[in-house]
Design an enzyme around this catalytic site. Structure first.
Site, mmCIF file in Angstrom:
data_model
loop_
_atom_site.group_PDB
_atom_site.id
_atom_site.type_symbol
_atom_site.label_atom_id
_atom_site.label_comp_id
_atom_site.label_asym_id
_atom_site.label_seq_id
_atom_site.Cartn_x
_atom_site.Cartn_y
_atom_site.Cartn_z
ATOM 1 N N GLU A 46 -12.529 -13.981 3.678
ATOM 2 C CA GLU A 46 -11.033 -13.434 3.170
ATOM 3 C C GLU A 46 -11.569 -12.166 2.548
ATOM 4 O O GLU A 46 -12.174 -12.126 2.121
ATOM 5 C CB GLU A 46 -10.651 -14.563 2.333
ATOM 6 N N ASN A 109 -1.763 -11.446 2.052
ATOM 7 C CA ASN A 109 -3.376 -11.699 2.417
ATOM 8 C C ASN A 109 -3.261 -12.540 3.748
ATOM 9 O O ASN A 109 -2.930 -13.455 4.019
ATOM 10 C CB ASN A 109 -3.531 -12.881 1.207
ATOM 11 N N LYS A 126 -1.450 -16.015 4.535
ATOM 12 C CA LYS A 126 -1.837 -16.844 3.597
ATOM 13 C C LYS A 126 -0.470 -17.484 2.762
ATOM 14 O O LYS A 126 0.258 -16.673 2.438
ATOM 15 C CB LYS A 126 -2.847 -16.351 2.490
ATOM 16 N N GLU A 145 -3.155 -13.315 -7.498
ATOM 17 C CA GLU A 145 -2.874 -13.270 -6.015
ATOM 18 C C GLU A 145 -1.411 -13.336 -6.205
ATOM 19 O O GLU A 145 -0.573 -12.707 -5.148
ATOM 20 C CB GLU A 145 -3.411 -14.500 -5.285
ATOM 21 N N CYS A 171 -8.740 -19.315 2.413
ATOM 22 C CA CYS A 171 -9.226 -19.741 1.062
ATOM 23 C C CYS A 171 -8.438 -20.923 0.363
ATOM 24 O O CYS A 171 -8.731 -22.048 0.851
ATOM 25 C CB CYS A 171 -9.158 -18.712 0.058
ATOM 26 N N ASN A 196 -12.747 -16.587 -1.178
ATOM 27 C CA ASN A 196 -13.258 -16.102 -2.359
ATOM 28 C C ASN A 196 -13.114 -16.971 -3.621
ATOM 29 O O ASN A 196 -11.819 -17.053 -3.961
ATOM 30 C CB ASN A 196 -12.809 -14.862 -2.763
HETATM 31 N N1 CDT Z 1 -8.854 -16.546 -3.130
HETATM 32 C C1 CDT Z 1 -8.670 -17.832 -3.364
HETATM 33 O O1 CDT Z 1 -7.762 -18.425 -2.957
HETATM 34 N N2 CDT Z 1 -9.378 -18.404 -4.359
HETATM 35 C C2 CDT Z 1 -9.016 -19.735 -4.984
HETATM 36 C C3 CDT Z 1 -9.703 -19.676 -6.381
HETATM 37 C C4 CDT Z 1 -9.066 -20.667 -7.149
HETATM 38 S S1 CDT Z 1 -7.472 -20.659 -7.804
HETATM 39 C C5 CDT Z 1 -7.472 -19.668 -8.960
HETATM 40 C C6 CDT Z 1 -9.564 -21.011 -4.278
HETATM 41 O O2 CDT Z 1 -8.770 -22.050 -4.026
HETATM 42 O O3 CDT Z 1 -10.860 -20.967 -3.836
#
Ligand code: CDT
Length: 303
Positions: A46, A109, A126, A145, A171, A196
């Site tokens: 991502e 995204n 996304k 995000e 993600c 991430n």
């Molecule tokens: N990039 C991404 O979506 N990361 C989220 C982090 C936790 S929610 C703040 C994930 O679900 O892995």
């Protein structure tokens, strides 16, 4: 059997000062390694072209724009497409997408699927955006995000390519059963996704300590319940002071992990994926037409 040797090209940290040329060079290097290991497809992560910028409140619009791609391919990303074509390997790439429609900037995204001739054959934006739309007090790192992206407007499409039915997620999408099910209902053979995932995302120590468990739990369940391969590629390690989980995996339709990264750096993992492996599940325990009871699932789309 329809075999597709597939790579997940995990990335270690990308610093804020790295240029597109730097990150593209890293991606090309991993693409070459994947090809040398016989792969027909490499799944990148991502937002693979920049540091994970939603951790910061960025007030300056020009600075924010600098993390987005206004065209794909661009001069900076063209080498990735050229190398894919030269090698004869496809790839899946996540990036921040900036589009201007009727003079209005829209931000997504995004992830694309590129075939072995360097042609974009699929795009996904996304849907499940985690975090907040404004900075939260007392946090070392934000997760903005919801500020920097609109929810995707393309649904969960699947694409014919690589000898199968290919789907994409990004993600946080991997934590939601609907993500996989909507693609499962379209007969998906392989879901490709990058992530991430900072270790501090809930603010609760006990929950945070389960970050890597929940990462695999989500993808293994999604794979098994929808009889699909899942390729999960991390961006990980300590990036600009933020620690993020690795353990990139290739998961079979049985729910078993068949390859897993062991570092939190740039690392290519591969598996020989039989795209027909899901058939036994699709025809028996997860024969959707035979066993699902959608008349009892209405709440899922009403709330
Ligand atoms: N990039 C991404 O979506 N990361 C989220 C982090 C936790 S929610 C703040 C994930 O679900 O892995």
């Amino acid at each position: 059997a329809r075999h597709l040797i597939t790579a997940a090209a995990q990335m270690g940290p990308i610093s804020r000062s790295e240029t597109r040329a730097d990150t593209v060079r890293r991606l090309v290097e991993m693409m070459r390694e994947a090809k040398a290991r016989g792969c027909g497809l490499v799944v990148f992560t991502e937002l693979a072209l920049t540091t994970f910028f939603p951790r910061w409140m960025i007030g300056d619009e020009a600075e924010l724009d600098s993390f987005y791609e206004a065209e794909m391919p661009s001069a900076a990303t063209q080498p990735l497409f050229d190398e894919a074509k030269r090698l004869g390997i496809g790839f899946n790439l996540g990036y921040a997408e900036l589009v201007v429609e009727a003079g209005v900037k829209r931000r997504f995204n995004t992830t694309i699927l590129v075939d072995a001739t360097g042609r974009i054959i699929g795009k996904y934006r996304k849907v499940h955006l985690p975090g907040h739309d404004a900075p939260q007090a007392g946090r070392a790192f934000q997760h903005l995000e919801k500020r920097y992206f609109e929810p995707g407007d393309l649904g969960f499409p699947v694409f014919r390519g690589f000898g199968g039915v290919m789907g994409m997620a990004i993600c946080n999408d991997r934590r939601w059963p609907e993500t996989y099910r909507v693609m499962g209902l379209q007969g998906v053979d392989m879901v490709m996704l990058g992530y991430n995932t900072p270790f501090d995302h809930t603010g609760d120590e006990a929950v945070n300590s389960l970050t890597l468990f929940h990462n695999h739990l989500s993808m293994q369940a999604g794979a098994y319940q929808n009889a699909t391969w899942v390729v999960g590629t991390a961006k990980c390690g300590t990036e600009e002071g933020s620690k993020m989980g690795g353990q990139s995996v290739i998961v079979a339709p049985s729910g078993e992990i068949v390859a897993q990264a062991v570092t939190v750096e740039d690392e290519v993992i591969t598996a020989k994926c039989d795209l027909d492996m899901g058939r036994i599940y699709k025809e028996t325990i997860f024969n959707f037409a035979r066993h699902r009871r959608p008349e009892h699932y209405r709440l899922i789309v009403e709330r």
